[in-house]
Motif scaffolding. Structure first.
Motif, PDB file in Angstrom:
ATOM      1  N   UNK A 181       0.875  -1.170   0.000  1.00 44.99           N
ATOM      2  CA  UNK A 181       0.000   0.000   0.000  1.00 44.99           C
ATOM      3  C   UNK A 181       0.911   1.218   0.000  1.00 44.99           C
ATOM      4  N   UNK A 182       0.963   1.927  -1.126  1.00 42.80           N
ATOM      5  CA  UNK A 182       1.923   3.022  -1.288  1.00 42.80           C
ATOM      6  C   UNK A 182       1.225   4.286  -1.785  1.00 42.80           C
ATOM      7  N   UNK A 183       1.691   5.409  -1.291  1.00 47.31           N
ATOM      8  CA  UNK A 183       1.193   6.704  -1.756  1.00 47.31           C
ATOM      9  C   UNK A 183       2.325   7.712  -1.673  1.00 47.31           C
ATOM     10  N   UNK A 184       2.469   8.518  -2.706  1.00 45.47           N
ATOM     11  CA  UNK A 184       3.516   9.534  -2.729  1.00 45.47           C
ATOM     12  C   UNK A 184       3.014  10.764  -3.464  1.00 45.47           C
ATOM     13  N   UNK A 185       3.447  11.929  -3.002  1.00 44.66           N
ATOM     14  CA  UNK A 185       3.090  13.192  -3.650  1.00 44.66           C
ATOM     15  C   UNK A 185       4.291  14.121  -3.574  1.00 44.66           C
ATOM     16  N   UNK A 186       4.522  14.862  -4.646  1.00 44.46           N
ATOM     17  CA  UNK A 186       5.644  15.808  -4.694  1.00 44.46           C
ATOM     18  C   UNK A 186       5.205  17.082  -5.390  1.00 44.46           C
TER      19      UNK A 186
END
Length: 446
Positions: A224-229
């Motif tokens: 379960x992965x989430x990333x924001x930049x």
């Protein structure tokens, strides 16, 4: 890890707006004779053609990452020679040409990881998912002069995508059927004013895994992965550009990928003729899953998880002073994780190990880069780093552990003292810092 499911899984492109890797119709074309496109890298802290860099470098660009569905750093080991990355029980091992730090969590990696020039020294940070990457450069051999003294085996230099001067946007989704692996990612990039550009990228992944866990009845590893930049680029003057970046990511995993198998029965002793799994099942009454001793895509373990959070905030200044370039990179990174490992790696109830860490790093680097003269060029720089780390681990012996009757057989009653016990240790490092003039290259040309 069995890669066939990821390499040959079906992918579904859900939606694409203004493709991220479309070629500009007005851009220079590749060499018609060789059919090869010129690749620009920063292996020597300046933009250079790959063919002009006197360093052993392999480059994987953003288009390849997307086309091959390479989601994490360990995926590129199948496309880069002499590079090996393995997620083991308690850490991640990275090797280039057979050289690395091993599994000691007290060491920073001998293969340094650098993202947009910022050093990520903890092994856990290499497990973060890719997000909107322009290219990955794998540099082989010692890179202590330009990248730092810890990069004795090599360096992984990752460059993220920068804001564009024209509007672009993209959303891509894929689904791998065997592992129920759903990934969606996208970005929006373009100008805000004549002197300000911005880019926002996001990524989400939900995967059920491709190995079946006999103890839990579920697939592993579940991710379960989430990333924001967010990245903002500002032209402060005609010669001075500032780039601010903020990134947050979460990458959690339940279960692992390893299988334990035994091929030969025990030769001598009271258990002669039995395999390890048969001893655990027939003698100690452990779960029947211990009898699975084949490499068949099935495994057995309980209580495995890895919860990770990472943040990065950075500010870069790029100042053109005539033909010279002055670069400044200021950054703060934070890593927090909580892991539990079924470190007997089988379906038996023996013991587990827990790990936790909180790591903060503040760094500042300045470099003065000369133009490439006919006979020589140079790079001068200084680096400062301040770190703070809280770390703890523990060994947990459950009440039904087979260690208890085994120890009781040798020392009656002593094994009962281990039931439901935890042996823990903690460490704290405050105010650790490093100051160096690590970038002092002077190159002469023949």
């Amino acid at each position: 890890m069995d890669r066939k499911y990821l390499l040959f899984g079906s992918a579904l492109a859900a939606f694409t707006a203004t493709p991220a890797f479309a070629q500009d119709a007005n851009a220079p074309q590749s060499d018609a004779t060789s059919g090869l496109q010129d690749i620009v890298v920063t292996a020597q802290a300046r933009n250079q053609s790959l063919k002009d860099v006197p360093v052993s470098v392999s480059v994987v660009d953003g288009a390849t990452l997307q086309d091959k569905n390479l989601l994490r750093l360990d995926d590129i080991q199948f496309y880069v020679p002499n590079f090996k990355m393995t997620e083991v029980g308690i850490t991640t091992s990275i090797f280039i040409r057979g050289i690395g730090s091993g599994e000691n969590q007290g060491f920073e990696q001998s293969v340094g990881l650098y993202i947009d020039g910022v050093h990520y020294g903890r092994a856990k940070q290499t497990q973060a998912p890719f997000l909107d990457i322009d290219r990955v450069e794998v540099l082989r051999g010692p890179q202590s002069i330009l990248f730092g003294k810890n990069s004795v085996a090599g360096a992984l230099s990752i460059t993220t995508a920068k804001p564009t001067r024209s509007f672009k946007a993209s959303v891509v989704s894929s689904y791998e059927f065997n592992a129920n692996d759903f990934v969606t990612e996208g970005y929006v990039s373009g100008p805000i004013t004549d002197h300000v550009r911005a880019r926002l990228a996001m990524r989400y992944r939900d995967a059920q895994g491709f190995e079946f866990n006999l103890r839990t009845g579920k697939k592993n590893p579940q991710r379960d992965e989430f990333a924001v930049r967010g990245t903002v680029e500002v032209d402060l003057t005609d010669n001075l550009t500032a780039t601010a970046k903020a990134e947050m990511s979460r990458f959690d995993r339940t279960g692992r990928t390893g299988q334990t198998f035994v091929s030969d029965p025990i030769a001598v002793g009271p258990f002669a003729g039995l395999t390890y799994g048969q001893v655990l099942y027939n003698v100690f009454g452990q779960d029947a899953s211990v009898l699975d001793e084949k490499r068949d895509g099935r495994r057995a373990a309980t209580g495995e998880f890895s919860n990770n959070k990472m943040q990065t905030y950075s500010l870069g200044l790029d100042w053109k002073i005539g033909d010279y370039t002055l670069k400044s990179t200021s950054a703060f990174t934070r890593l927090k994780y909580n892991d539990n490992c079924d470190c007997d790696f089988i379906g038996a109830d023996i013991f587990s190990a827990g790990f936790r860490e909180k790591f903060d790093q503040t760094s500042q680097e300045i470099r003065l880069i000369s133009p490439e003269f006919d006979s020589f060029d140079f790079i001068l720089g200084g680096y400062y780093e301040h770190t703070k780390q809280d770390y703890g681990d523990q060994i947990v012996v459950p009440g039904n552990s087979l260690l208890i009757p085994a120890i009781n057989a040798q020392a009656p009653g002593f094994g009962n003292l281990l039931a439901n016990t935890q042996a823990a240790r903690t460490a704290r490092v405050k105010g650790g810092c490093a100051v160096s003039l690590r970038a002092g290259e002077l190159a002469f040309h023949a």
